[in-house]
Design an enzyme around this catalytic site. Sequence first.
Site, PDB file in Angstrom:
ATOM      1  N   PRO A   1       0.811  -1.228   0.000  1.00  0.00           N
ATOM      2  CA  PRO A   1       0.000   0.000   0.000  1.00  0.00           C
ATOM      3  C   PRO A   1       0.841   1.274   0.000  1.00  0.00           C
ATOM      4  O   PRO A   1       0.328   2.356  -0.259  1.00  0.00           O
ATOM      5  CB  PRO A   1      -0.851  -0.116   1.267  1.00  0.00           C
ATOM      6  CG  PRO A   1      -0.314  -1.263   2.043  1.00  0.00           C
ATOM      7  CD  PRO A   1       0.520  -2.099   1.135  1.00  0.00           C
TER       8      PRO A   1
ATOM      9  N   GLU B   1       2.009  -7.141   8.574  1.00  0.00           N
ATOM     10  CA  GLU B   1       2.135  -5.692   8.781  1.00  0.00           C
ATOM     11  C   GLU B   1       3.109  -5.071   7.792  1.00  0.00           C
ATOM     12  O   GLU B   1       3.170  -3.867   7.634  1.00  0.00           O
ATOM     13  CB  GLU B   1       2.574  -5.387  10.216  1.00  0.00           C
ATOM     14  CG  GLU B   1       1.425  -5.209  11.175  1.00  0.00           C
ATOM     15  CD  GLU B   1       0.385  -6.321  11.090  1.00  0.00           C
ATOM     16  OE1 GLU B   1      -0.761  -6.028  10.713  1.00  0.00           O
ATOM     17  OE2 GLU B   1       0.721  -7.482  11.391  1.00  0.00           O
TER      18      GLU B   1
HETATM   19 CL1  6GU Z   1      -0.300  -3.727  -3.376  1.00  0.00          CL
HETATM   20  N1  6GU Z   1      -1.041  -4.405  -0.929  1.00  0.00           N
HETATM   21  C1  6GU Z   1      -1.836  -4.305   0.153  1.00  0.00           C
HETATM   22  N2  6GU Z   1      -1.596  -5.091   1.212  1.00  0.00           N
HETATM   23  N3  6GU Z   1      -2.836  -3.458   0.241  1.00  0.00           N
HETATM   24  C2  6GU Z   1      -3.064  -2.683  -0.836  1.00  0.00           C
HETATM   25  C3  6GU Z   1      -2.284  -2.744  -1.999  1.00  0.00           C
HETATM   26  C4  6GU Z   1      -1.260  -3.631  -2.012  1.00  0.00           C
HETATM   27  N4  6GU Z   1      -2.759  -1.851  -2.876  1.00  0.00           N
HETATM   28  C5  6GU Z   1      -3.788  -1.256  -2.280  1.00  0.00           C
HETATM   29  N5  6GU Z   1      -3.971  -1.749  -1.045  1.00  0.00           N
END
Ligand code: 6GU
Length: 249
Positions: free
Chosen positions: A92, A119
Site C-alpha cells: 500500500p 504488517e
Molecule cells: Cl499492493 N497491498 C496491500 N496489502 N494493500 C493494498 C495494496 C497492495 N494496494 C492497495 N492496497
Amino acid sequence: MHIDILTLFPGMFCGPFEESILKRAQEAGLISLAVHNIRDWAPGKHRQCDDTPYGGGGGMVMKPEPIFNAVEAVLGMAPGDLAPCPIILLTPQGRQFTQQVAHELARHERLALVCGRYEGVDERVRAHLVTDEISIGDYVLSGGELAAMVIVDAVTRLLPDALGDPGATLHDSHANGLLEHPHYTRPVVFRGWPVPEILLSGHHAHLARWRREQSLLRTWERRPDLLQEAQLSEADRAYLETLQAEASS
Ligand code: 6GU
C-alpha cells in the site's frame, strides 16, 4: 512476456489465472505465469517466513531471507547482482497503479511480483532487493496477492493479440484519459427503454461525435479530475463549456 509471482499463498492465484483472457493468453503463448511459494526458500524445519518486529509494536513482519532467496533463485541472480528485470513489491506504500503504469510494465519481457503480507516486509527487501513498489489504490488489502492479479490482468490485455480484436483496448475507459461512452445491444427496446436513435442511424460521423460527447459527459459528471490531463480538441472544449454553462444556469 513472463511474470514470476512470489507469494506465501500460491493457491489464491488458481481461479483467476485459469479463466477467460488470462487462460487464453497463456494457451496462445503470449504470456507465461509462474507462481512461487516463498516458503519453499525459508530455511529451518519450520520454514518460518515472518517474525515479530524489532522495537515492538505488535503484528508480524515478513523476514528478508526467504524473500531474497526466492527472488534470487527464480531470477537466477547471485547476491548483489543487478536485477535482470523489474522486481516489484506490492504494498500500500507503493506508487499508484494506473493505465499508464500498465502500459509501462507491458513493455518489459519479464517481471517479478513480490506479494507483501502481514504488517509489512523487512525494510531491507525494499532497500536492497526490489526495484519498484506499486499499490493498486488507497485502501488496505490483507496482502499483495489480489494486487498482483489486478496487475497481471491489466498488463496481459495490453499485449498485442491478447484480446483477439486489435483495436479492442483503444476505447477502454482510461485508455485515452477519459471514461468510455455507454454501450447498448439488442433488443432495441427493453422493458419500454429504447436504444438511443443515433446508434441505429448508420451516420458514422454523427455517431463518432455522439460517442465522444458521451465520453466527455461521463467524465465531466463522474471524474472531472481526469479532464485536467486529457487530450481535448477545440470541439471537446466547446462541448464541455456548454455543460458548464447549463450547470450554472
Ligand atoms: Cl499492493 N497491498 C496491500 N496489502 N494493500 C493494498 C495494496 C497492495 N494496494 C492497495 N492496497
